[in-house]
Enzyme design. Structure first.
Site, short mmCIF file in Angstrom:
data_model
loop_
_atom_site.label_atom_id
_atom_site.label_comp_id
_atom_site.label_asym_id
_atom_site.label_seq_id
_atom_site.Cartn_x
_atom_site.Cartn_y
_atom_site.Cartn_z
N ARG A 1 1.54 10.15 1.17
CA ARG A 1 2.07 11.02 2.22
C ARG A 1 3.29 11.75 1.71
O ARG A 1 3.89 12.55 2.43
CB ARG A 1 2.48 10.20 3.43
CG ARG A 1 1.28 9.62 4.10
CD ARG A 1 1.66 8.82 5.30
NE ARG A 1 0.60 7.89 5.54
CZ ARG A 1 0.56 7.06 6.55
NH1 ARG A 1 1.56 7.03 7.41
NH2 ARG A 1 -0.44 6.25 6.70
N GLU B 1 0.89 -1.17 0.00
CA GLU B 1 0.00 0.00 0.00
C GLU B 1 0.92 1.21 0.00
O GLU B 1 1.51 1.56 1.03
CB GLU B 1 -0.88 -0.03 1.26
CG GLU B 1 -1.75 1.21 1.43
CD GLU B 1 -2.37 1.28 2.84
OE1 GLU B 1 -2.69 0.22 3.42
OE2 GLU B 1 -2.50 2.40 3.35
N LYS C 1 -10.94 -0.66 6.78
CA LYS C 1 -9.72 -0.53 7.56
C LYS C 1 -10.12 -0.12 8.99
O LYS C 1 -11.09 0.63 9.15
CB LYS C 1 -8.85 0.55 6.92
CG LYS C 1 -7.60 0.91 7.68
CD LYS C 1 -6.69 1.82 6.85
CE LYS C 1 -5.50 2.31 7.67
NZ LYS C 1 -4.44 2.87 6.85
C1 3PG Z 1 -1.23 3.67 8.45
O1 3PG Z 1 -1.35 4.67 7.82
O2 3PG Z 1 -1.93 2.70 8.16
C2 3PG Z 1 -0.33 3.67 9.63
O3 3PG Z 1 0.53 4.75 9.64
C3 3PG Z 1 0.44 2.43 9.84
O4 3PG Z 1 0.60 2.36 11.18
P1 3PG Z 1 1.89 1.68 11.81
O5 3PG Z 1 3.04 2.55 11.41
O6 3PG Z 1 1.63 1.64 13.29
O7 3PG Z 1 2.00 0.31 11.20
#
Ligand code: 3PG
Length: 185
Positions: A36, A32, A120
């Site tokens: 960002r 994914e 999600k």
């Molecule tokens: C996301 O956008 O899904 C999160 O930033 C992922 O979270 P994590 O860094 O705790 O895995």
């Protein structure tokens, strides 16, 4: 669908192949790539071109414009931290899976109204983790969840063992994969 979804942040386009190769090397066939960073759409296009057998989607898609860019780049699925009806409509029109972030019953009901049954659950650790997912599963037997945010090596198996989990997402997949090829992150 793929059970493990690495949340990928590509800061420089030049890193794309290294990261995708590291994931493949770690037995992960999905990524994914998140909106960002400015190069997200280009990174998706590059990854789709170089890794045609991988399931490459776009994450952190928060509006219609980003969704259009992601689809143009060849994203095979779209993930949002929350639910965007605009994004949902575009995905539906293009026959692409959309996984919106939903953490409350009302948000899940909005997703269901849009024909979405896999959501999600983000940030999973903040919104009650597996305990909350189990409680939400009772009134929504048709819903499958993708917990993300705070999922790690320690709790991964526990999440995966719950039958309502469609997949788990996390940035740690990328860190682990890079570490395994000697690229400490
Ligand atoms: C996301 O956008 O899904 C999160 O930033 C992922 O979270 P994590 O860094 O705790 O895995």
């Amino acid at each position: 669908m793929d059970k493990l979804i690495p949340v990928v942040v590509i800061k420089n386009l030049a890193e794309t192949e290294k990261i995708m190769n590291a994931l493949k090397n770690d037995g992960i066939n999905c990524a994914e790539i998140t909106f960002r960073t400015d190069c997200a759409a280009e990174a998706i296009a590059l990854a789709v071109e170089k890794f045609p057998d991988m399931n490459i989607g776009a994450g952190t898609v928060i509006n219609a414009g980003q969704c259009e860019k992601a689809l143009k780049a060849g994203a095979k699925f779209i993930v949002s931290p929350g639910l965007s009806e605009d994004v949902a409509k575009i995905c539906k029109a293009n026959g692409i899976d959309y996984f919106p972030g939903c953490v409350t019953p009302t948000e899940i009901m909005r997703a269901l109204d849009l024909g979405i049954t896999t959501v999600k659950f983000f940030p999973a650790n903040v919104y009650g983790g597996l305990k909350a997912l189990k409680a939400l599963s009772a009134p929504f037997p048709q819903v499958r969840f993708i917990p993300t945010g705070g999922v790690n090596r320690e709790n991964l198996e526990e999440f995966l063992a719950f039958e309502r989990i469609a997949a788990v997402g996390g940035s740690f997949f990328v860190e682990d994969a890079l570490r395994k090829i000697g690229e400490v992150k």
